[in-house]
Design a protein around this motif. Sequence first.
Motif, mmCIF file in Angstrom:
data_model
loop_
_atom_site.group_PDB
_atom_site.id
_atom_site.type_symbol
_atom_site.label_atom_id
_atom_site.label_comp_id
_atom_site.label_asym_id
_atom_site.label_seq_id
_atom_site.Cartn_x
_atom_site.Cartn_y
_atom_site.Cartn_z
ATOM 1 N N THR A 129 81.011 66.041 17.943
ATOM 2 C CA THR A 129 80.735 67.475 17.931
ATOM 3 C C THR A 129 79.249 67.791 17.828
ATOM 4 O O THR A 129 78.852 68.938 17.927
ATOM 5 N N GLN A 130 78.423 66.788 17.617
ATOM 6 C CA GLN A 130 76.974 66.977 17.525
ATOM 7 C C GLN A 130 76.318 66.099 18.569
ATOM 8 O O GLN A 130 76.727 64.954 18.779
ATOM 9 N N ILE A 143 79.628 61.728 11.021
ATOM 10 C CA ILE A 143 80.075 61.803 12.405
ATOM 11 C C ILE A 143 81.435 62.498 12.459
ATOM 12 O O ILE A 143 82.359 62.118 11.754
ATOM 13 N N LYS A 144 81.543 63.514 13.299
ATOM 14 C CA LYS A 144 82.810 64.206 13.497
ATOM 15 C C LYS A 144 83.104 64.190 14.992
ATOM 16 O O LYS A 144 82.290 64.643 15.802
ATOM 17 N N SER A 154 82.306 53.653 11.304
ATOM 18 C CA SER A 154 82.075 54.339 10.038
ATOM 19 C C SER A 154 81.881 55.837 10.232
ATOM 20 O O SER A 154 81.192 56.274 11.153
ATOM 21 N N LEU A 155 82.473 56.615 9.331
ATOM 22 C CA LEU A 155 82.359 58.076 9.335
ATOM 23 C C LEU A 155 80.945 58.528 8.964
ATOM 24 O O LEU A 155 80.443 59.523 9.468
ATOM 25 N N ASP A 168 76.594 50.307 11.814
ATOM 26 C CA ASP A 168 76.472 50.435 13.260
ATOM 27 C C ASP A 168 76.908 51.833 13.681
ATOM 28 O O ASP A 168 77.751 52.457 13.034
ATOM 29 N N VAL A 169 76.344 52.308 14.773
ATOM 30 C CA VAL A 169 76.700 53.629 15.281
ATOM 31 C C VAL A 169 78.158 53.584 15.764
ATOM 32 O O VAL A 169 78.533 52.705 16.535
ATOM 33 N N PRO A 170 78.987 54.517 15.287
ATOM 34 C CA PRO A 170 80.396 54.510 15.676
ATOM 35 C C PRO A 170 80.600 55.083 17.083
ATOM 36 O O PRO A 170 79.641 55.506 17.737
ATOM 37 N N GLN A 171 81.840 55.137 17.494
ATOM 38 C CA GLN A 171 82.203 55.719 18.778
ATOM 39 C C GLN A 171 83.276 56.778 18.551
ATOM 40 O O GLN A 171 84.032 56.704 17.588
ATOM 41 N N CYS A 172 83.337 57.744 19.446
ATOM 42 C CA CYS A 172 84.424 58.713 19.476
ATOM 43 C C CYS A 172 85.156 58.496 20.790
ATOM 44 O O CYS A 172 84.721 58.966 21.843
#
Length: 187
Positions: A129-130, A143-144, A154-155, A168-172
């Motif tokens: 969303t960002q 992260i949403k 990770s959230l 680490d940077v998550p994924q959506c």
Amino acid sequence: MGSGEEISVDMYGKDSRHVGRVAMKFSSTMQCRILYCTDIGKLTDFLIQPPLEVDKIWTITKTETAIIITCNNVRVLNYLFANSSNINCVPQWKGDVVEGILFHSSYDGASNFYRAAPECPAFSVEGSTQESWTALTGTTATIKCAPNHNLVGSLTLICQQDGSWSNDVPQCDEIGKYDVFEIYVFT
């Protein structure tokens, strides 16, 4: 402390525009004023008073929404621009990071040494969303994912003292975009 001396830090934006000034007064009760936010001439007491007997390292941090002052890593002031009764506060201080700093002091023992806090590298997560995140040390990025997306990883990520993110940077991932279901029927 108790000398009545004052130090101040002027902050400037990328366009060399004067953003504002934070001034601290060394009196029996430590106080500060924030130009364009606090009443002219009015000093605000720090909620937590630093001890008298130790050397002090002050940190002044400007975020998009607040001025945060710490003494020896203890937060003594968290001034939210939105809480100011001065109508010039939010328009003057909001926005991007400070690009320039000018230090003033009439106090002989004060140092004009400063360094910028490490900043973690910007990142983006497709399907969130960002659009992107960037942060100074100590900031938490949450992260949403957008509707119809699942978070993988990770959230939250915390910008650490060394300028790296804690995870680490998550994924959506989009739900159903790549899912292949196989149905087995056992008889």
